[in-house]
Design a protein around this motif. Structure first.
Motif, PDB file in Angstrom:
ATOM      1  N   ARG A 164       0.823  -1.205   0.000  1.00 10.15           N
ATOM      2  CA  ARG A 164       0.000   0.000   0.000  1.00 10.15           C
ATOM      3  C   ARG A 164       0.862   1.262   0.000  1.00 10.15           C
ATOM      4  O   ARG A 164       0.559   2.243  -0.688  1.00 10.15           O
ATOM      5  N   ARG A 165       1.958   1.194   0.803  1.00  7.99           N
ATOM      6  CA  ARG A 165       2.850   2.354   0.831  1.00  7.99           C
ATOM      7  C   ARG A 165       3.481   2.594  -0.541  1.00  7.99           C
ATOM      8  O   ARG A 165       3.684   3.745  -0.949  1.00  7.99           O
ATOM      9  N   SER A 175       5.572  10.070   2.207  1.00  2.56           N
ATOM     10  CA  SER A 175       6.983  10.421   2.063  1.00  2.56           C
ATOM     11  C   SER A 175       7.828   9.146   1.899  1.00  2.56           C
ATOM     12  O   SER A 175       7.375   8.033   2.151  1.00  2.56           O
ATOM     13  N   LYS A 176       9.024   9.382   1.461  1.00  2.00           N
ATOM     14  CA  LYS A 176       9.954   8.245   1.309  1.00  2.00           C
ATOM     15  C   LYS A 176      10.308   7.625   2.660  1.00  2.00           C
ATOM     16  O   LYS A 176      10.618   6.444   2.757  1.00  2.00           O
ATOM     17  N   GLU A 177      10.250   8.401   3.703  1.00  2.00           N
ATOM     18  CA  GLU A 177      10.575   7.877   5.028  1.00  2.00           C
ATOM     19  C   GLU A 177       9.563   6.827   5.456  1.00  2.00           C
ATOM     20  O   GLU A 177       9.915   5.784   6.011  1.00  2.00           O
ATOM     21  N   GLN A 183       9.269  -0.890   4.605  1.00  2.00           N
ATOM     22  CA  GLN A 183      10.204  -1.912   4.118  1.00  2.00           C
ATOM     23  C   GLN A 183      10.976  -2.545   5.287  1.00  2.00           C
ATOM     24  O   GLN A 183      11.191  -3.764   5.321  1.00  2.00           O
ATOM     25  N   SER A 184      11.361  -1.737   6.259  1.00  2.00           N
ATOM     26  CA  SER A 184      12.058  -2.249   7.426  1.00  2.00           C
ATOM     27  C   SER A 184      11.173  -3.192   8.230  1.00  2.00           C
ATOM     28  O   SER A 184      11.624  -4.232   8.765  1.00  2.00           O
TER      29      SER A 184
END
Length: 383
Positions: A164-165, A175-177, A183-184
């Motif tokens: 979803r992100r 945001s990319k963060e 992912q982490s």
């Protein structure tokens, strides 16, 4: 004077026997010889039928199956309870050996038996413990599998969040963060899943190890109990041996008899096989009668024998029975047998030992000793 020469020859002629008289004398002499021959034949017939019923010899000696008393254990002689010529009964103690070493060995054997039984009990208890570990490992496997399933669910959830992100990041909504955080989270969930799966594998390995240990432990006690396991049987055998060694420190008489050739003293250290003395069974004596080979044609086992001893003389007569014959003559078993293959061979009448069993009751009334001379007469007509 002229008539004398003529009358002398007539007198001589009248004194000479005639042919008829000579024939009569020959017949008379032949008759006497015939009568003597007939008388001789009759005497021989009577002797062979009625009088030739026995054979005898004075080459006979008393013998016995003596017992050589030896030690079966090593030790120091603490007491000698008999002496030469002493009468002993079966079971009487002859020699005592210091029993302290045997007592120590017996105590050690008893301790080893108790230890073996305790080890069996411990092994049996280990089987129960290992069986419990197997049941516990089942629960550990189920718990590890549950944790692995939860970790798998966490991975799936983290991957959905990441997806979803990623969709929102393409439109610039996040945001990319935030994408990096998602992912982490996926990576962390996967690592947790690997740890959970390793836990499952470890739990299964522990269960297999417990099962192998139980199988090995069961093999030690399989088809046995506390008294039949090999270690216990070995310990019991050692205990029996220790008890036997302790018993053998008391050397006893094997039968009734007389002690002879005692050569053991108090304080002497003896080893197994050391000859201590001999016991002669004076109530079970026999006679070896050495008959000439020409006398044995009618001798058979079971025939009755009458014996006299030089010790008592003719006033005491023993009744015996022919037991059997020796396997060979005395010269055949001599230390240096005769070599008859030489050119100067001379035939010698051989003698064969005949074993004669004596009556124990008569021996009790008139005791004999080994080596005494006897005279034996075998009744050939007896059964």
């Amino acid at each position: 004077m002229t008539d004398t020469p003529s009358t002398l020859p007539e007198t001589l002629q009248s004194e000479q026997p005639t042919d008829q008289e000579l024939k009569g004398r020959r017949k008379k002499a032949l008759g006497i010889v015939a009568i003597l021959v007939v008388i001789g034949l009759v005497i021989y017939f009577i002797w062979s039928i009625f009088l030739n019923n026995s054979v005898s010899t004075d080459n006979a000696y008393v013998g016995a199956e003596t017992a050589s008393i030896t030690s079966m254990v090593t030790g120091q002689v603490s007491d000698v309870l008999v002496s030469d010529t002493q009468q002993v009964k079966k079971g009487d103690v002859l020699v005592s050996i210091d029993a302290r070493d045997a007592d120590i060995a017996l105590a050690q054997a008893k301790a080893e038996l108790l230890k073996a039984k305790r080890q069996y009990k411990q092994t049996a208890a280990n089987s129960s413990s290992l069986n419990s570990q197997i049941y516990v490992s089942d629960d550990a496997i189920h718990s590890a599998e549950a944790q692995a399933n939860k970790a798998q669910a966490d991975v799936n959830k983290a991957q959905e969040e990441l997806y979803r992100r990623q969709q929102l990041a393409a439109s610039g909504a996040i945001s990319k963060e935030e994408l990096s955080t998602a992912q982490s989270a996926v990576n962390t969930a996967k690592a947790s899943l690997e740890v959970a799966q390793a836990g499952v594998a470890q739990a299964k390995s522990s269960q297999k190890a417990a099962q192998s240990n139980k199988a090995a432990n069961d093999a030690l006690i399989q088809n046995s109990n506390e008294n039949s396991t090999p270690d216990v049987l070995v310990a019991q055998a050692r205990l029996v041996q220790a008890e036997l060694d302790l018993e053998r420190t008391q050397i006893k008489a094997p039968f009734d008899g007389v002690v002879t050739r005692r050569n053991v003293q108090v304080g002497q250290r003896i080893a197994p096989g050391t000859s201590l003395m001999m016991v002669v069974p004076v109530a079970k004596l026999y006679v070896d009668a050495n008959f000439k080979e020409s006398q044995l044609a009618g001798v058979k086992p079971g025939q009755k024998v009458e014996l006299t001893s030089d010790l008592y003389g003719d006033k005491v007569k023993y009744k015996g029975t022919v037991q059997g014959f020796s396997g060979g003559t005395g010269s055949a078993f001599a230390l240096i047998p005769a070599q008859n293959a030489t050119g100067n061979w001379i035939k010698v009448v051989q003698r064969l030992p005949v074993r004669i069993q004596l009556d124990p009751k008569e021996l009790a009334e008139h005791p004999l000793r080994v080596g005494l001379s006897m005279e034996a007469t075998i009744d050939l007509k007896s059964k």
